[in-house]
Motif scaffolding. Structure first.
Motif, PDB file in Angstrom:
ATOM      1  N   ILE A  12       0.762  -1.057  -0.036  1.00 39.27           N
ATOM      2  CA  ILE A  12      -0.386   0.360   0.064  1.00 39.27           C
ATOM      3  C   ILE A  12       0.668   1.404   0.079  1.00 39.27           C
ATOM      4  CG2 ILE A  12      -1.943   1.238   0.717  1.00 39.27           C
ATOM      5  CD1 ILE A  12      -2.991  -1.227   2.186  1.00 39.27           C
ATOM      6  N   GLY A  13       2.049   1.364   0.133  1.00 40.53           N
ATOM      7  CA  GLY A  13       2.965   2.704   0.289  1.00 40.53           C
ATOM      8  C   GLY A  13       3.563   2.624  -0.057  1.00 40.53           C
ATOM      9  N   SER A  14       3.932   2.167  -1.707  1.00 39.54           N
ATOM     10  CA  SER A  14       4.159   1.950  -2.500  1.00 39.54           C
ATOM     11  C   SER A  14       3.057   3.019  -3.159  1.00 39.54           C
ATOM     12  CB  SER A  14       5.223   0.162  -3.069  1.00 39.54           C
ATOM     13  OG  SER A  14       4.106  -0.110  -3.142  1.00 39.54           O
ATOM     14  N   ARG A  15       1.853   2.847  -3.377  1.00 40.25           N
ATOM     15  CA  ARG A  15       1.080   3.053  -4.045  1.00 40.25           C
ATOM     16  C   ARG A  15       0.789   4.425  -3.390  1.00 40.25           C
ATOM     17  NH1 ARG A  15       1.792  -2.430  -5.035  1.00 40.25           N
ATOM     18  NH2 ARG A  15       0.971  -3.065  -7.447  1.00 40.25           N
ATOM     19  N   ALA A  69       2.219   3.630   6.835  1.00 40.09           N
ATOM     20  CA  ALA A  69       1.631   2.413   5.846  1.00 40.09           C
ATOM     21  C   ALA A  69       1.951   1.652   6.032  1.00 40.09           C
ATOM     22  CB  ALA A  69       1.702   3.092   4.747  1.00 40.09           C
ATOM     23  N   VAL A  70       2.217   1.417   7.527  1.00 37.10           N
ATOM     24  CA  VAL A  70       2.886   0.317   8.306  1.00 37.10           C
ATOM     25  C   VAL A  70       2.391  -0.463   9.212  1.00 37.10           C
ATOM     26  CG1 VAL A  70       4.339  -0.063  10.699  1.00 37.10           C
ATOM     27  CG2 VAL A  70       4.610   1.924   9.468  1.00 37.10           C
ATOM     28  N   SER A  71       2.672  -1.952   8.363  1.00 34.24           N
ATOM     29  CA  SER A  71       1.475  -3.386   9.316  1.00 34.24           C
ATOM     30  C   SER A  71       2.279  -3.888  10.361  1.00 34.24           C
ATOM     31  CB  SER A  71       1.153  -4.301   7.804  1.00 34.24           C
ATOM     32  OG  SER A  71       2.047  -4.361   7.470  1.00 34.24           O
ATOM     33  N   PRO A  72       1.193  -4.649  10.958  1.00 40.35           N
ATOM     34  CA  PRO A  72       1.826  -4.983  12.129  1.00 40.35           C
ATOM     35  C   PRO A  72       2.478  -6.120  12.218  1.00 40.35           C
ATOM     36  CG  PRO A  72      -0.139  -5.114  12.474  1.00 40.35           C
ATOM     37  CD  PRO A  72       0.195  -4.007  10.993  1.00 40.35           C
ATOM     38  N   ARG A  73       3.445  -6.053  11.388  1.00 39.06           N
ATOM     39  CA  ARG A  73       3.295  -8.069  11.141  1.00 39.06           C
ATOM     40  C   ARG A  73       5.257  -7.864  11.201  1.00 39.06           C
ATOM     41  NH1 ARG A  73       0.888  -7.344   5.108  1.00 39.06           N
ATOM     42  NH2 ARG A  73      -0.703  -7.197   5.177  1.00 39.06           N
ATOM     43  N   LEU A 100      -1.841  12.978  11.626  1.00 34.06           N
ATOM     44  CA  LEU A 100      -1.087  11.931  11.201  1.00 34.06           C
ATOM     45  C   LEU A 100      -2.417  11.686  10.519  1.00 34.06           C
ATOM     46  CD1 LEU A 100       0.440   9.343  11.899  1.00 34.06           C
ATOM     47  CD2 LEU A 100      -1.227   8.875  14.335  1.00 34.06           C
ATOM     48  N   VAL A 101      -2.319  10.856   9.351  1.00 34.49           N
ATOM     49  CA  VAL A 101      -2.818  10.006   9.285  1.00 34.49           C
ATOM     50  C   VAL A 101      -2.306   8.404   8.214  1.00 34.49           C
ATOM     51  CG1 VAL A 101      -3.937   9.839   6.770  1.00 34.49           C
ATOM     52  CG2 VAL A 101      -3.472  12.097   7.308  1.00 34.49           C
ATOM     53  N   MET A 102      -3.293   7.725   8.795  1.00 28.52           N
ATOM     54  CA  MET A 102      -2.948   6.560   8.756  1.00 28.52           C
ATOM     55  C   MET A 102      -3.652   5.038   8.615  1.00 28.52           C
ATOM     56  SD  MET A 102      -2.562   3.927  12.226  1.00 28.52           S
ATOM     57  CE  MET A 102      -1.187   4.462  12.600  1.00 28.52           C
ATOM     58  N   THR A 147      -6.302  10.870  10.985  1.00 27.71           N
ATOM     59  CA  THR A 147      -7.534  10.782  10.904  1.00 27.71           C
ATOM     60  C   THR A 147      -7.263   8.831  10.373  1.00 27.71           C
ATOM     61  OG1 THR A 147      -7.879  11.960   9.692  1.00 27.71           O
ATOM     62  CG2 THR A 147      -8.897  10.127   8.677  1.00 27.71           C
ATOM     63  N   PHE A 148      -7.920   7.869  10.261  1.00 26.14           N
ATOM     64  CA  PHE A 148      -7.684   6.668   9.835  1.00 26.14           C
ATOM     65  C   PHE A 148      -8.529   5.508   8.836  1.00 26.14           C
ATOM     66  CE2 PHE A 148      -8.293   2.128  11.610  1.00 26.14           C
ATOM     67  CZ  PHE A 148      -6.960   1.334  12.244  1.00 26.14           C
ATOM     68  N   LEU A 149      -7.601   5.916   8.189  1.00 27.71           N
ATOM     69  CA  LEU A 149      -7.985   5.028   6.561  1.00 27.71           C
ATOM     70  C   LEU A 149      -8.788   3.437   6.413  1.00 27.71           C
ATOM     71  CD1 LEU A 149     -10.151   5.408   3.943  1.00 27.71           C
ATOM     72  CD2 LEU A 149      -7.712   5.986   2.921  1.00 27.71           C
ATOM     73  N   ALA A 150      -9.833   2.845   6.796  1.00 28.37           N
ATOM     74  CA  ALA A 150      -9.537   1.507   6.693  1.00 28.37           C
ATOM     75  C   ALA A 150      -9.765   1.068   5.371  1.00 28.37           C
ATOM     76  CB  ALA A 150     -10.866   1.075   7.791  1.00 28.37           C
ATOM     77  N   PRO A 151      -9.765  -0.135   4.384  1.00 28.45           N
ATOM     78  CA  PRO A 151     -10.243  -0.475   3.612  1.00 28.45           C
ATOM     79  C   PRO A 151     -10.845  -0.912   3.234  1.00 28.45           C
ATOM     80  CG  PRO A 151      -8.152  -1.472   3.961  1.00 28.45           C
ATOM     81  CD  PRO A 151      -8.160  -0.859   5.303  1.00 28.45           C
ATOM     82  N   SER A 152     -11.506  -1.505   2.071  1.00 27.90           N
ATOM     83  CA  SER A 152     -12.828  -2.607   2.175  1.00 27.90           C
ATOM     84  C   SER A 152     -11.853  -4.058   2.411  1.00 27.90           C
ATOM     85  CB  SER A 152     -12.887  -2.970   0.464  1.00 27.90           C
ATOM     86  OG  SER A 152     -13.775  -1.524   0.485  1.00 27.90           O
ATOM     87  N   GLY A 153     -12.441  -5.208   2.380  1.00 33.30           N
ATOM     88  CA  GLY A 153     -12.054  -6.116   3.323  1.00 33.30           C
ATOM     89  C   GLY A 153     -11.255  -7.120   2.365  1.00 33.30           C
ATOM     90  N   MET A 154     -10.922  -7.027   1.001  1.00 30.84           N
ATOM     91  CA  MET A 154     -10.006  -7.137   0.506  1.00 30.84           C
ATOM     92  C   MET A 154      -9.021  -6.031  -0.944  1.00 30.84           C
ATOM     93  SD  MET A 154      -8.191  -9.835  -1.184  1.00 30.84           S
ATOM     94  CE  MET A 154      -9.304 -10.998  -0.359  1.00 30.84           C
TER      95      MET A 154
END
Length: 208
Positions: A12-15, A69-73, A100-102, A147-154
């Motif tokens: 996501i971050g690269s996009r 654009a960090v994920s907890p992995r 902060l936009v997450m 602000t917290f932007l959640a994607p759709s399910g996929m």
């Protein structure tokens, strides 16, 4: 604008990086491995650990907005990773006053019946979904500008169509019963929000 983008080399971050650059923004791409960032006009790739609060704050102080654009992995423990980087970003936001936009997780959303999405996510991603839901709860409980932007399910690499819907905390489902968004269109929605803030201290979502 000058954007501090943490996690700029991920799917996501690269996009988000590409979208921001296409609109003429300057981006400081904070990543663990700067060599992964393709050299391009307008981008400065630096080594940056999101948990190094002092280093992140120093970069954020020179930017207009922080995008995570960090994920907890990282460690294999999504709860530990997610809360660690969330606490770091909260401290950075307080120190610098920068918005902060997450990049959030779809597990933060609710089904149309009001039940949480996180417990129904595929088992392989369920802990991560629950962890990001905790991150959102932590942000809401603290006095920070986010602000917290959640994607759709996929969310997957795909086409940049520019045609999508924006929603609140209820997951968006199309007339085929699918909840999807391409990473490219997600990036459009996120940079739109960076340029023209509309969602303050809340979660919103994007989908087809």
């Amino acid at each position: 604008m000058k954007i501090l983008l943490i996690g700029a080399s991920g799917m996501i971050g690269s996009r988000i990086l590409k979208e921001a650059l296409s609109r003429g923004h300057a981006v400081v791409a904070g990543v663990r491995n700067p060599e992964k960032i393709e050299a391009s006009e307008g981008v400065e790739a630096i080594t940056l650990d999101i948990n190094d609060t002092k280093a992140v704050a120093a970069q954020a102080a020179q930017a207009d907005v922080i995008v995570s654009a960090v994920s907890p992995r990282n460690s294999g423990d999504p709860y530990k990773d997610a809360l660690s980087f969330a606490q770091s970003l909260i401290e950075v936001q307080r120190q610098t006053g920068k918005r902060l936009v997450m990049v959030g997780g779809g597990g933060t959303l609710h089904h149309p019946d009001g039940s949480p999405v996180a417990p129904t996510v595929m088992e392989a991603y369920r802990d991560e979904a629950k962890a990001m839901r905790k991150v959102y709860g932590l942000l809401v409980s603290e006095d920070v500008d986010f602000t917290f932007l959640a994607p759709s399910g996929m969310i997957m690499p795909g086409e940049r169509t520019g045609t999508f819907r924006i929603g609140g905390r209820t997951v968006l489902i199309d007339d085929q019963g699918k909840s999807e968004i391409s990473a490219e269109d997600y990036a459009i929605a996120l940079i739109d929000e960076v340029e023209t803030p509309k969602h303050f201290r809340t979660v919103f979502t994007v989908g087809y």
